[in-house]
Scaffold this active site. Structure first.
Site, PDB file in Angstrom:
ATOM      1  N   TYR A 145     -38.906  56.366  -4.831  1.00  0.00           N
ATOM      2  CA  TYR A 145     -39.066  55.960  -3.434  1.00  0.00           C
ATOM      3  C   TYR A 145     -37.897  55.073  -3.041  1.00  0.00           C
ATOM      4  O   TYR A 145     -37.550  54.150  -3.785  1.00  0.00           O
ATOM      5  CB  TYR A 145     -40.387  55.191  -3.267  1.00  0.00           C
ATOM      6  CG  TYR A 145     -40.662  54.700  -1.863  1.00  0.00           C
ATOM      7  CD1 TYR A 145     -40.873  55.588  -0.815  1.00  0.00           C
ATOM      8  CD2 TYR A 145     -40.729  53.327  -1.581  1.00  0.00           C
ATOM      9  CE1 TYR A 145     -41.145  55.136   0.475  1.00  0.00           C
ATOM     10  CE2 TYR A 145     -41.003  52.871  -0.302  1.00  0.00           C
ATOM     11  CZ  TYR A 145     -41.207  53.779   0.730  1.00  0.00           C
ATOM     12  OH  TYR A 145     -41.471  53.314   2.000  1.00  0.00           O
ATOM     13  N   ASP A 240     -30.808  52.085  -6.791  1.00  0.00           N
ATOM     14  CA  ASP A 240     -31.766  51.397  -5.935  1.00  0.00           C
ATOM     15  C   ASP A 240     -32.447  50.346  -6.803  1.00  0.00           C
ATOM     16  O   ASP A 240     -33.361  50.643  -7.581  1.00  0.00           O
ATOM     17  CB  ASP A 240     -32.774  52.404  -5.370  1.00  0.00           C
ATOM     18  CG  ASP A 240     -33.838  51.727  -4.513  1.00  0.00           C
ATOM     19  OD1 ASP A 240     -33.919  50.481  -4.528  1.00  0.00           O
ATOM     20  OD2 ASP A 240     -34.601  52.449  -3.837  1.00  0.00           O
ATOM     21  N   LYS A 268     -37.007  42.820  -2.062  1.00  0.00           N
ATOM     22  CA  LYS A 268     -38.036  42.100  -2.834  1.00  0.00           C
ATOM     23  C   LYS A 268     -37.556  40.742  -3.352  1.00  0.00           C
ATOM     24  O   LYS A 268     -37.492  39.799  -2.580  1.00  0.00           O
ATOM     25  CB  LYS A 268     -38.571  43.006  -3.927  1.00  0.00           C
ATOM     26  CG  LYS A 268     -39.165  44.309  -3.323  1.00  0.00           C
ATOM     27  CD  LYS A 268     -39.901  45.152  -4.300  1.00  0.00           C
ATOM     28  CE  LYS A 268     -40.261  46.503  -3.751  1.00  0.00           C
ATOM     29  NZ  LYS A 268     -41.550  46.639  -3.139  1.00  0.00           N
TER      30      LYS A 268
HETATM   31  C1  LIG Z   1     -37.299  51.190  -5.249  1.00  0.00           C
HETATM   32  C2  LIG Z   1     -37.606  50.897  -3.807  1.00  0.00           C
HETATM   33  N1  LIG Z   1     -36.665  51.123  -2.884  1.00  0.00           N
HETATM   34  C3  LIG Z   1     -36.875  50.854  -1.584  1.00  0.00           C
HETATM   35  C4  LIG Z   1     -38.079  50.345  -1.153  1.00  0.00           C
HETATM   36  C5  LIG Z   1     -38.295  50.055   0.288  1.00  0.00           C
HETATM   37  O1  LIG Z   1     -38.345  48.669   0.512  1.00  0.00           O
HETATM   38  P1  LIG Z   1     -39.090  48.056   1.774  1.00  0.00           P
HETATM   39  O2  LIG Z   1     -40.531  48.300   1.591  1.00  0.00           O
HETATM   40  O3  LIG Z   1     -38.697  46.603   1.750  1.00  0.00           O
HETATM   41  O4  LIG Z   1     -38.547  48.744   2.984  1.00  0.00           O
HETATM   42  C6  LIG Z   1     -39.090  50.096  -2.085  1.00  0.00           C
HETATM   43  C7  LIG Z   1     -40.385  49.551  -1.662  1.00  0.00           C
HETATM   44  O5  LIG Z   1     -41.341  49.491  -2.372  1.00  0.00           O
HETATM   45  C8  LIG Z   1     -38.842  50.379  -3.450  1.00  0.00           C
HETATM   46  O6  LIG Z   1     -39.775  50.183  -4.379  1.00  0.00           O
END
Ligand SMILES: Cc1ncc(COP(=O)(O)O)c(C=O)c1O
Length: 430
Positions: A145, A240, A268
């Site tokens: 994700y 990511d 985060k």
């Molecule tokens: C690996 C990863 N990338 C991107 C995101 C997206 O972040 P946000 O929820 O702050 O938009 C998440 C959210 O859980 C994530 O786990």
């Protein structure tokens, strides 16, 4: 015995004004059933709900609260900063200090652009990779994700898997056509995609340790293989690190696994619980971003002073005190060993994946290495386990497809309570 009367009433009320009663889908408990718990406050390792119930927290706000909740230095810093206004829309020295601090912690980072969420970070990094290479297509991995930008919502892990959403209405074929997917940990499949789309692939984006199909580790050689392929084919490798950044090590997965990406996205932990994200990387790529270059990206609240002071205060502590990571890892291994023991005693098929302070318990005896093997675990059993744990005061992520996150405030006693609760829960659901 836990009562949830206030949470039930709040959920009823919430559904009248908020779609599904929540502002982010996984919170709705739909995949585990029952009523979502409405939280009133949290301190250290504990959440307190609207009915006054206390829980040991294994979500940590889905990652950010690595020191535990309401960690004094962050709370004080935000309070002091707020007195000087909550936003300017003009540059501040603190933004430079934040960027310098990130550069000093993360490998291979020359420049940083702050944004307001992990979604924004990944969306912007992809645009930048496309602008830099002049190519359109990109590869992501099934079950990973990267936020909810259109191009990423293809085989996108936890949130969608939780709700069994295959295709997302509202996303045009045009937006999804340039998204190619491969199974996690399958280097041959990636090589094949690259060969079939010669000179068309701008980027490969990956969670270097996946957390959105439960916790899944990269197999030896996999990330190294991606790195070599990207270098050979002029493809931008994007890690990511929204989950893993500043969590697995001060320099994130790049440092923990000793491998360097071209661009890295953060979220985060970088905001200590404030709405923050960032993308960062090599100067020759980052200089394509406006106002230096023509790849446009902007944000009214980007670099917000409260968000910056929260993140800066937390990262400074994580940089100064590496012992935090050792202790977090020891606590997670202690939990892992305990869960291992009680699962064996219960005679239930299980697999535990763990790295640093990320861990998940999959109810299956096969190895869980990609989305297919994660989806083939006993999801029904996880639901029962979740509720059995909840009523014993342990708050796990309400989905089998999410990693658990440990925080530094957890004590040995909390871990022992969790292991004992797991032993009882497994007996109850066997
Ligand atoms: C690996 C990863 N990338 C991107 C995101 C997206 O972040 P946000 O929820 O702050 O938009 C998440 C959210 O859980 C994530 O786990």
């Amino acid at each position: 015995m836990y009562q949830y009367e206030s949470s039930k009433a709040l959920f009823e009320r919430a559904q009248q004004s908020i779609p599904g009663g929540v502002n982010s889908p996984v919170r709705a408990f739909k995949s585990v059933g029952g009523t979502p718990i409405f939280i009133e406050k949290a301190k250290g390792a504990y959440l307190y709900d609207a009915d006054g119930n206390q829980y040991i927290d294994y979500i940590a706000s889905w990652g950010p609260m690595i020191m535990g909740h309401a960690w004094e230095p962050v709370v004080t810093a935000i309070q002091q900063k707020a007195a000087g206004s909550t936003s300017f829309g003009a540059p501040t020295e603190l933004e430079i200090e934040m960027a310098e601090l990130i550069k000093s912690m993360a490998p291979n980072v020359d420049m940083v652009r702050m944004v307001n969420s992990g979604t924004e970070a990944c969306m912007s990094a992809l645009r930048l990779a496309r602008g830099y290479t002049g190519k359109n297509k990109f590869i992501k991995f099934e079950g990973c994700y990267h936020g909810h930008a259109d191009a990423f919502l293809v085989k996108a892990g936890s949130g969608l898997a939780t709700f069994n959403i295959q295709t997302v209405p509202g996303i045009t074929a045009g937006a999804a056509n340039d998204t190619l997917t491969a199974p996690y940990n399958n280097l041959d499949a990636v090589k094949q995609l690259v060969a079939e789309n010669k000179n068309e692939i701008a980027a490969i984006i990956i969670e270097p340790v996946a957390g959105n199909m439960g916790c899944i580790l990269p197999q030896p050689g996999f990330l190294e293989g991606l790195r070599a392929l990207c270098t050979e084919e002029n493809i931008v490798l994007i890690f990511d690190e929204v989950m893993t950044g500043f969590r697995l090590a001060p320099g994130g997965a790049q440092q923990k696994l000793n491998i360097q990406a071209d661009l890295i996205t953060y979220g985060k932990v970088i905001g200590a619980g404030m709405p923050v994200g960032a993308f960062a990387g090599r100067k020759d790529i980052m200089q394509y971003i406006a106002p230096l270059g023509n790849v446009y990206q902007a944000g009214t609240l980007s670099g917000n002073p409260l968000a910056m002071i929260a993140g800066y205060t937390l990262l400074k502590e994580l940089k100064a005190n590496h012992g935090i990571y050792t202790e977090l890892e020891q606590k997670t291994e202690y939990l892992r060993n305990g869960l291992d023991r009680v699962c064996k005693e219960a005679g239930i098929p299980y697999t535990i994946n763990q790295l640093g302070s990320m861990i998940s318990l999959h109810f299956a005896d096969h190895a869980v290495t990609d989305f297919t093997s994660a989806a083939a675990t006993n999801i029904e059993r996880f639901k029962q386990f979740f509720h059995a744990m909840l009523k014993r005061g342990v708050y796990l992520p309400p989905s089998a497809y999410e990693s658990w996150f440990l925080n530094h405030a957890l004590t040995r006693e909390d871990l022992d309570k969790t292991i004992a609760a797991a032993a009882e829960s497994l007996k109850e659901i066997a």
